[in-house]
Design an enzyme around this catalytic site. Sequence first.
Site, PDB file in Angstrom:
ATOM      1  N   LYS A  32      -1.416   8.853 -12.542  1.00 54.59           N
ATOM      2  CA  LYS A  32      -2.581   8.245 -11.890  1.00 54.59           C
ATOM      3  C   LYS A  32      -3.072   9.163 -10.776  1.00 54.59           C
ATOM      4  O   LYS A  32      -2.303   9.557  -9.899  1.00 54.59           O
ATOM      5  CB  LYS A  32      -2.233   6.884 -11.294  1.00 54.59           C
ATOM      6  CG  LYS A  32      -3.452   6.206 -10.658  1.00 54.59           C
ATOM      7  CD  LYS A  32      -3.162   4.807 -10.228  1.00 54.59           C
ATOM      8  CE  LYS A  32      -2.592   4.703  -8.837  1.00 54.59           C
ATOM      9  NZ  LYS A  32      -3.549   5.051  -7.760  1.00 54.59           N
ATOM     10  N   ASP A  59      -8.103   6.619 -10.833  1.00 48.55           N
ATOM     11  CA  ASP A  59      -8.160   5.347 -10.085  1.00 48.55           C
ATOM     12  C   ASP A  59      -9.077   5.501  -8.875  1.00 48.55           C
ATOM     13  O   ASP A  59      -8.620   5.682  -7.755  1.00 48.55           O
ATOM     14  CB  ASP A  59      -6.720   5.003  -9.661  1.00 48.55           C
ATOM     15  CG  ASP A  59      -6.628   3.762  -8.796  1.00 48.55           C
ATOM     16  OD1 ASP A  59      -7.511   2.893  -8.884  1.00 48.55           O
ATOM     17  OD2 ASP A  59      -5.642   3.657  -8.033  1.00 48.55           O
ATOM     18  N   LYS A  61     -11.678   3.219  -8.313  1.00 46.92           N
ATOM     19  CA  LYS A  61     -12.086   1.858  -7.909  1.00 46.92           C
ATOM     20  C   LYS A  61     -13.547   1.799  -7.489  1.00 46.92           C
ATOM     21  O   LYS A  61     -13.881   1.404  -6.366  1.00 46.92           O
ATOM     22  CB  LYS A  61     -11.221   1.348  -6.766  1.00 46.92           C
ATOM     23  CG  LYS A  61      -9.724   1.277  -7.069  1.00 46.92           C
ATOM     24  CD  LYS A  61      -8.984   0.620  -5.922  1.00 46.92           C
ATOM     25  CE  LYS A  61      -7.503   0.510  -6.157  1.00 46.92           C
ATOM     26  NZ  LYS A  61      -6.767   1.778  -6.100  1.00 46.92           N
ATOM     27  N   ASP A  64     -20.262  -0.462  -6.353  1.00 44.58           N
ATOM     28  CA  ASP A  64     -21.557  -0.151  -5.741  1.00 44.58           C
ATOM     29  C   ASP A  64     -22.619  -0.886  -6.571  1.00 44.58           C
ATOM     30  O   ASP A  64     -22.276  -1.669  -7.455  1.00 44.58           O
ATOM     31  CB  ASP A  64     -21.771   1.380  -5.750  1.00 44.58           C
ATOM     32  CG  ASP A  64     -22.691   1.851  -4.618  1.00 44.58           C
ATOM     33  OD1 ASP A  64     -23.716   1.184  -4.381  1.00 44.58           O
ATOM     34  OD2 ASP A  64     -22.389   2.871  -3.999  1.00 44.58           O
ATOM     35  N   THR A 119      -3.161  -5.525  -4.750  1.00 44.10           N
ATOM     36  CA  THR A 119      -1.828  -6.139  -4.645  1.00 44.10           C
ATOM     37  C   THR A 119      -1.308  -6.151  -3.204  1.00 44.10           C
ATOM     38  O   THR A 119      -0.261  -6.719  -2.929  1.00 44.10           O
ATOM     39  CB  THR A 119      -0.819  -5.419  -5.565  1.00 44.10           C
ATOM     40  OG1 THR A 119      -1.064  -4.012  -5.492  1.00 44.10           O
ATOM     41  CG2 THR A 119      -0.984  -5.854  -7.002  1.00 44.10           C
ATOM     42  N   ARG A 211       5.193   5.475  -4.672  1.00 42.35           N
ATOM     43  CA  ARG A 211       6.198   5.925  -3.723  1.00 42.35           C
ATOM     44  C   ARG A 211       7.648   5.774  -4.167  1.00 42.35           C
ATOM     45  O   ARG A 211       8.461   6.647  -3.858  1.00 42.35           O
ATOM     46  CB  ARG A 211       5.946   5.245  -2.370  1.00 42.35           C
ATOM     47  CG  ARG A 211       4.675   5.770  -1.703  1.00 42.35           C
ATOM     48  CD  ARG A 211       4.134   4.856  -0.644  1.00 42.35           C
ATOM     49  NE  ARG A 211       3.627   3.609  -1.209  1.00 42.35           N
ATOM     50  CZ  ARG A 211       3.095   2.627  -0.486  1.00 42.35           C
ATOM     51  NH1 ARG A 211       3.011   2.757   0.822  1.00 42.35           N
ATOM     52  NH2 ARG A 211       2.650   1.525  -1.073  1.00 42.35           N
TER      53      ARG A 211
HETATM   54  O1  C5P Z   1       3.280   3.707  -3.888  1.00 51.07           O
HETATM   55  P1  C5P Z   1       2.954   2.473  -4.670  1.00 51.07           P
HETATM   56  O2  C5P Z   1       3.929   2.205  -5.802  1.00 51.07           O
HETATM   57  O3  C5P Z   1       2.712   1.246  -3.808  1.00 51.07           O
HETATM   58  O4  C5P Z   1       1.570   2.859  -5.371  1.00 51.07           O
HETATM   59  C1  C5P Z   1       0.771   1.921  -6.032  1.00 51.07           C
HETATM   60  C2  C5P Z   1      -0.499   2.601  -6.442  1.00 51.07           C
HETATM   61  O5  C5P Z   1      -1.315   1.681  -7.118  1.00 51.07           O
HETATM   62  C3  C5P Z   1      -1.310   3.168  -5.286  1.00 51.07           C
HETATM   63  O6  C5P Z   1      -1.846   4.404  -5.729  1.00 51.07           O
HETATM   64  C4  C5P Z   1      -2.415   2.163  -5.075  1.00 51.07           C
HETATM   65  O7  C5P Z   1      -3.631   2.774  -4.676  1.00 51.07           O
HETATM   66  C5  C5P Z   1      -2.580   1.566  -6.470  1.00 51.07           C
HETATM   67  N1  C5P Z   1      -3.108   0.212  -6.552  1.00 51.07           N
HETATM   68  C6  C5P Z   1      -2.514  -0.874  -5.969  1.00 51.07           C
HETATM   69  N2  C5P Z   1      -3.060  -2.122  -6.094  1.00 51.07           N
HETATM   70  C7  C5P Z   1      -4.169  -2.302  -6.817  1.00 51.07           C
HETATM   71  C8  C5P Z   1      -4.771  -1.204  -7.425  1.00 51.07           C
HETATM   72  C9  C5P Z   1      -4.215   0.056  -7.286  1.00 51.07           C
HETATM   73  O8  C5P Z   1      -1.477  -0.726  -5.341  1.00 51.07           O
HETATM   74  N3  C5P Z   1      -4.646  -3.524  -6.983  1.00 51.07           N
END
Ligand code: C5P
Length: 236
Positions: A32, A59, A61, A64, A119, A211
């Site tokens: 991603k 990603d 998002k 607009d 989330t 992460r």
């Molecule tokens: O590091 P982590 O596992 O929290 O990463 C989750 C990834 O998913 C991040 O890149 C974040 O931008 C993305 N994301 C999210 N919630 C959403 C959409 C995308 O955490 N609803």
Amino acid sequence: MAKDVIIACDFPSAARTLRFLEQFEGERPYVKIGMELFYAAGPNIVRAVRDRGHRVFLDLKLCDIPNTVGRSMRVLRELGADMVNVHAFGTKRMMEAAVEGLTRPDGSRPLLVAVTQLTSTDETRMREELLIDRPLEDVVLHYAANARDAGLDGVVCSPLEAARVHARCGAGFLTVTPGVRFSDADAGDQARITTPAGARALGSDYIVVGRPITGADDPVATYRRCVKEFLGGSAT
Ligand code: C5P
């Protein structure tokens, strides 16, 4: 349907990203590319990762007016990403414009999914900051149905919502789910989370893990653990 683990490569440069991916040698994880990396490295990072044999979820998002989103999607469709996304909050008209813009002259297009509620958002924030006075799950399901009606392929949602989304929008409607943590780790800023095995049990199609993998001492081993837990095998 193909299920997979997508690694969120939230790095500040192309060099760091490509160095990170080199560790995987023969394996070619789904990657991603989010805003941080895209803004730092530019569109060529999508091509560079694709050229190394990875599938790419871009990603960005988008949210607009429909015309702007449609025209931006015409640009993004040429980058070779396998999946892109918009915010469902932008309305059905905006999502329809996104589908139209993303569709190439030969009728092909990358998968398009919509973010329902991030989330990191919980019901209290939604009510007090966004003034949306409805249960979070109702909002997620309503946005998912809007995305389906607009012709999208699925949504980004919490794994905790995946089963309900499938029940409402059909089993073939994709659920792409961030908010995944190992049972022995910190949640960080994610609010609606589960483990990879939990996401499997709840019916997620793709889990997005950042992460916990990118920050691990051994990212390759951690990625493999994640794949094993999510796709089957022994859950830990
Ligand atoms: O590091 P982590 O596992 O929290 O990463 C989750 C990834 O998913 C991040 O890149 C974040 O931008 C993305 N994301 C999210 N919630 C959403 C959409 C995308 O955490 N609803």
